[in-house]
Design a protein around this motif. Sequence first.
Motif, PDB file in Angstrom:
ATOM      1  N   HIS A 152       0.817  -1.226   0.000  1.00 28.13           N
ATOM      2  CA  HIS A 152       0.000   0.000   0.000  1.00 28.13           C
ATOM      3  C   HIS A 152       0.840   1.260   0.000  1.00 28.13           C
ATOM      4  O   HIS A 152       1.912   1.309   0.625  1.00 28.13           O
ATOM      5  CB  HIS A 152      -0.902   0.045   1.245  1.00 28.13           C
ATOM      6  CG  HIS A 152      -1.881  -1.085   1.315  1.00 28.13           C
ATOM      7  ND1 HIS A 152      -2.920  -1.214   0.420  1.00 28.13           N
ATOM      8  CD2 HIS A 152      -1.986  -2.134   2.178  1.00 28.13           C
ATOM      9  CE1 HIS A 152      -3.624  -2.309   0.739  1.00 28.13           C
ATOM     10  NE2 HIS A 152      -3.069  -2.892   1.798  1.00 28.13           N
TER      11      HIS A 152
ATOM     12  N   ASP B 245      -1.081   6.847   1.526  1.00 28.02           N
ATOM     13  CA  ASP B 245      -2.468   7.316   1.438  1.00 28.02           C
ATOM     14  C   ASP B 245      -3.470   6.170   1.496  1.00 28.02           C
ATOM     15  O   ASP B 245      -4.565   6.317   2.048  1.00 28.02           O
ATOM     16  CB  ASP B 245      -2.677   8.117   0.143  1.00 28.02           C
ATOM     17  CG  ASP B 245      -2.128   9.534   0.279  1.00 28.02           C
ATOM     18  OD1 ASP B 245      -1.820   9.932   1.430  1.00 28.02           O
ATOM     19  OD2 ASP B 245      -2.009  10.226  -0.745  1.00 28.02           O
ATOM     20  N   GLU B 246      -3.114   5.055   0.911  1.00 26.30           N
ATOM     21  CA  GLU B 246      -4.022   3.891   0.968  1.00 26.30           C
ATOM     22  C   GLU B 246      -4.181   3.404   2.411  1.00 26.30           C
ATOM     23  O   GLU B 246      -5.264   3.004   2.811  1.00 26.30           O
ATOM     24  CB  GLU B 246      -3.485   2.750   0.088  1.00 26.30           C
ATOM     25  CG  GLU B 246      -3.713   2.970  -1.396  1.00 26.30           C
ATOM     26  CD  GLU B 246      -2.964   1.957  -2.278  1.00 26.30           C
ATOM     27  OE1 GLU B 246      -2.948   2.186  -3.493  1.00 26.30           O
ATOM     28  OE2 GLU B 246      -2.381   0.970  -1.740  1.00 26.30           O
TER      29      GLU B 246
ATOM     30  N   ILE C  59      -4.005   5.252   5.084  1.00 27.76           N
ATOM     31  CA  ILE C  59      -4.921   6.199   5.744  1.00 27.76           C
ATOM     32  C   ILE C  59      -6.366   5.865   5.362  1.00 27.76           C
ATOM     33  O   ILE C  59      -7.256   5.836   6.207  1.00 27.76           O
ATOM     34  CB  ILE C  59      -4.577   7.655   5.359  1.00 27.76           C
ATOM     35  CG1 ILE C  59      -3.186   8.023   5.903  1.00 27.76           C
ATOM     36  CG2 ILE C  59      -5.629   8.620   5.894  1.00 27.76           C
ATOM     37  CD1 ILE C  59      -2.713   9.426   5.546  1.00 27.76           C
ATOM     38  N   GLN C  60      -6.575   5.574   4.071  1.00 28.55           N
ATOM     39  CA  GLN C  60      -7.933   5.274   3.607  1.00 28.55           C
ATOM     40  C   GLN C  60      -8.475   4.009   4.274  1.00 28.55           C
ATOM     41  O   GLN C  60      -9.654   3.971   4.677  1.00 28.55           O
ATOM     42  CB  GLN C  60      -7.937   5.122   2.070  1.00 28.55           C
ATOM     43  CG  GLN C  60      -9.332   5.071   1.466  1.00 28.55           C
ATOM     44  CD  GLN C  60     -10.132   6.345   1.746  1.00 28.55           C
ATOM     45  OE1 GLN C  60      -9.651   7.459   1.564  1.00 28.55           O
ATOM     46  NE2 GLN C  60     -11.370   6.200   2.264  1.00 28.55           N
ATOM     47  N   ILE C  61      -7.651   2.984   4.414  1.00 29.71           N
ATOM     48  CA  ILE C  61      -8.105   1.738   5.048  1.00 29.71           C
ATOM     49  C   ILE C  61      -8.542   2.013   6.486  1.00 29.71           C
ATOM     50  O   ILE C  61      -9.599   1.552   6.939  1.00 29.71           O
ATOM     51  CB  ILE C  61      -6.979   0.672   5.014  1.00 29.71           C
ATOM     52  CG1 ILE C  61      -6.752   0.186   3.578  1.00 29.71           C
ATOM     53  CG2 ILE C  61      -7.322  -0.522   5.922  1.00 29.71           C
ATOM     54  CD1 ILE C  61      -5.457  -0.614   3.385  1.00 29.71           C
TER      55      ILE C  61
ATOM     56  N   MET D 101      -9.468   4.898   7.710  1.00 31.52           N
ATOM     57  CA  MET D 101     -10.692   5.706   7.670  1.00 31.52           C
ATOM     58  C   MET D 101     -11.905   4.804   7.433  1.00 31.52           C
ATOM     59  O   MET D 101     -12.933   4.954   8.088  1.00 31.52           O
ATOM     60  CB  MET D 101     -10.600   6.756   6.562  1.00 31.52           C
ATOM     61  CG  MET D 101      -9.953   8.044   7.026  1.00 31.52           C
ATOM     62  SD  MET D 101      -9.569   9.139   5.668  1.00 31.52           S
ATOM     63  CE  MET D 101     -10.955  10.164   5.590  1.00 31.52           C
ATOM     64  N   ASP D 102     -11.766   3.869   6.475  1.00 33.05           N
ATOM     65  CA  ASP D 102     -12.876   2.961   6.156  1.00 33.05           C
ATOM     66  C   ASP D 102     -13.235   2.060   7.339  1.00 33.05           C
ATOM     67  O   ASP D 102     -14.380   1.629   7.479  1.00 33.05           O
ATOM     68  CB  ASP D 102     -12.513   2.079   4.947  1.00 33.05           C
ATOM     69  CG  ASP D 102     -12.426   2.882   3.659  1.00 33.05           C
ATOM     70  OD1 ASP D 102     -12.928   4.032   3.655  1.00 33.05           O
ATOM     71  OD2 ASP D 102     -11.832   2.378   2.671  1.00 33.05           O
TER      72      ASP D 102
ATOM     73  N   ASN E 173     -13.375   2.919  10.313  1.00 32.78           N
ATOM     74  CA  ASN E 173     -14.092   3.749  11.291  1.00 32.78           C
ATOM     75  C   ASN E 173     -13.571   3.538  12.725  1.00 32.78           C
ATOM     76  O   ASN E 173     -14.308   3.705  13.689  1.00 32.78           O
ATOM     77  CB  ASN E 173     -15.602   3.511  11.207  1.00 32.78           C
ATOM     78  CG  ASN E 173     -16.391   4.706  11.719  1.00 32.78           C
ATOM     79  OD1 ASN E 173     -15.817   5.776  11.942  1.00 32.78           O
ATOM     80  ND2 ASN E 173     -17.671   4.523  11.931  1.00 32.78           N
TER      81      ASN E 173
ATOM     82  N   GLY F  15      -8.431   7.578  11.337  1.00 30.33           N
ATOM     83  CA  GLY F  15      -7.979   7.808   9.960  1.00 30.33           C
ATOM     84  C   GLY F  15      -8.134   9.267   9.564  1.00 30.33           C
ATOM     85  O   GLY F  15      -7.281   9.837   8.872  1.00 30.33           O
ATOM     86  N   ARG F  16      -9.216   9.889   9.999  1.00 27.61           N
ATOM     87  CA  ARG F  16      -9.418  11.310   9.681  1.00 27.61           C
ATOM     88  C   ARG F  16      -8.314  12.153  10.307  1.00 27.61           C
ATOM     89  O   ARG F  16      -7.825  13.097   9.708  1.00 27.61           O
ATOM     90  CB  ARG F  16     -10.788  11.778  10.174  1.00 27.61           C
ATOM     91  CG  ARG F  16     -11.844  11.730   9.088  1.00 27.61           C
ATOM     92  CD  ARG F  16     -13.142  12.381   9.538  1.00 27.61           C
ATOM     93  NE  ARG F  16     -13.048  13.826   9.612  1.00 27.61           N
ATOM     94  CZ  ARG F  16     -13.851  14.574  10.365  1.00 27.61           C
ATOM     95  NH1 ARG F  16     -14.769  14.006  11.116  1.00 27.61           N
ATOM     96  NH2 ARG F  16     -13.736  15.886  10.367  1.00 27.61           N
TER      97      ARG F  16
ATOM     98  N   SER G   7      -5.394  11.997   8.236  1.00 27.52           N
ATOM     99  CA  SER G   7      -5.548  12.661   6.932  1.00 27.52           C
ATOM    100  C   SER G   7      -5.312  14.164   7.029  1.00 27.52           C
ATOM    101  O   SER G   7      -5.110  14.828   6.020  1.00 27.52           O
ATOM    102  CB  SER G   7      -6.946  12.382   6.363  1.00 27.52           C
ATOM    103  OG  SER G   7      -7.917  13.146   7.056  1.00 27.52           O
TER     104      SER G   7
END
Lengths: 163, 431
Positions: free
Chosen positions: B36, B39-40, B42-44, B46-47, B49, B61-62, B65
């Motif tokens: 990864h 950024d990926e 961070i996205q994982i 974030m997803d 939660n 995750g937020r 970001s």
Amino acid sequence: MLAEKYADRIEKIFSKYPDKRSGIMDLLYLAQEEYGWLSEDTLREVAALCDVDPTQAHSIAGFYTMFSEKPKGTYWLQVCTDLPCALRGADQFYQELCAYLDVDDGGTTSDGLFTVEQVMCLAACDKAPMLQCNFHYYENLDMDIIKGLIEQWRAQAQQEAAE
Amino acid sequence: MEHILLRDLDIPDIWQFDTYMANGGYDGLKKAVADHTPDEVIQIVMDSNLRGRGGAGFPTGRKWSFIPKDAEIKYVTVNADESEPGTFKDRQLLEKNPHQVLEGSLITAYAIQATAVYIYCRGEFWDLAHELEVRIEEARAANLLGENILGTDWSCDVHIHLGAGAYICGEESALLNSLQGLLGQPRVRPPFPAQHGGGLYYQPTVVNNVETLANVPWILLNGAEAYRSIGTPESPGPKIFCMSGHVEKPGNYELPLGITFRELIYEHAGGIPNGKELKAILPSGASGPVLVATDEVLDSPLTYESVEALGSTLGSASFILMDEDTDMVWAAAKMNHFFKHESCGKCTPCREGTFWLDRVYERLLRGEGTARDLTILENVPRQMQGVTLCALGDFAANPVLSTVTQFRAEYERYIQSPEPAAASNMPDAAR
């Protein structure tokens, strides 16, 4: 002097940080370990090492409960009496400990061996009553256990005095 | 179910490097780095939660970001200043499963491309912190931290900073000041730690709680969806509940968010000792409002939202239980005394409020309280709410206000003498 005696340790402390000032807490611990407590002279010494004003070293030393600007007993006992510990008998334990050592709240025994203080939460609420002795934890205590530990510490101090 | 966080309960020597490695250790970090982009990652997260486990419940995750991509120097700071009365979960994680916390910190560092991680351990974790230094060296020897981690061009060192006994340093901006060798007092925000000028050495910084970070390796290995299948949609994942006070089996319990108070207290923690009735619950240590142990409360699910709907907060899930014999005035006095001691002194409402409330409680407990003291106990905390640089002013108000309103009769029992005649002539501001 700390700078000569502990040159390696001091260098290692400073190497952790981009700013010398960040080393002040580690150095205060080192100084306290060496001298037993933090006197005016010691605070000036530490301040000079970190390139800060002695006033700054004073304010840091006074802000935290693990730094002491007064001499303590050889064994510095800090008993947590916050709510979770108190619900499991810490207040009574503390009073009995003070009575056993014949000291008032925060006092030091006449032989200079033990200082007994109350302290705020030490993150050991599930193992109350508990205390910290010279920064090590002793948990799930009662008077029998602590009396045994006090005997051990007394013997240890005697042995060290004899050496 | 197998533990995700308190893995020492399934594998007692998971603290050892070899054991940790034999049980999937650092696979989350390896996967992050190999498969990864930052950024990926961070996205994982974030997803997934995942919400911060230090108390505020902010989406992790937020938070990551917000770190500006253009910053050259960035830091991760691990908040291991666990000091809230009733909280002792981070200590177990760091003592018994330390590599998982290190791994989570390193994944975080990779995600924001941090140059260093600082673990701020409360000073009383003296023995633990010195052990942790050995764990760091084990990871360094395996090229899991330090220079060119896992053969990449990313380098990141991990350091331990010891606090020295100050609750306020668990507040993130005070923690950063303390780490910089300044007085451990909160900063004015904005800028927030993630922003330019707001973090460690005024560089963008992520500050995360120990338990939060311990969740991260599992999320990387098993995916965001699998993580969200634990707990509830708004409050996913496992949570460590610290049980203390009047409870049969005190200790840490890792359970999915969304179980009820009743299940936690009676099924897992063994209920209340000596056949007593449960009277009151502090779900978030001393800093959240106390809840009366009604059936409504006991049957409510433990999520961030539902505890808030009951008028309290889940916080770091530090449950202090009090049985039917507990004197709530005494309990509130204890908690206020804690905040009085721990107020850093920077903001007047918190410094003066907790000091004078402590005097009022001493007077009440000596049996010298007056009816006017009850008015003071209702007014002063309200003047500490929402007007301080950090949350400590609000925290300190909670135990006082929530006990005065819900256990008023107990306070009235302490009031022996009638209101002094002179008090009625005092200006309102002085009452």
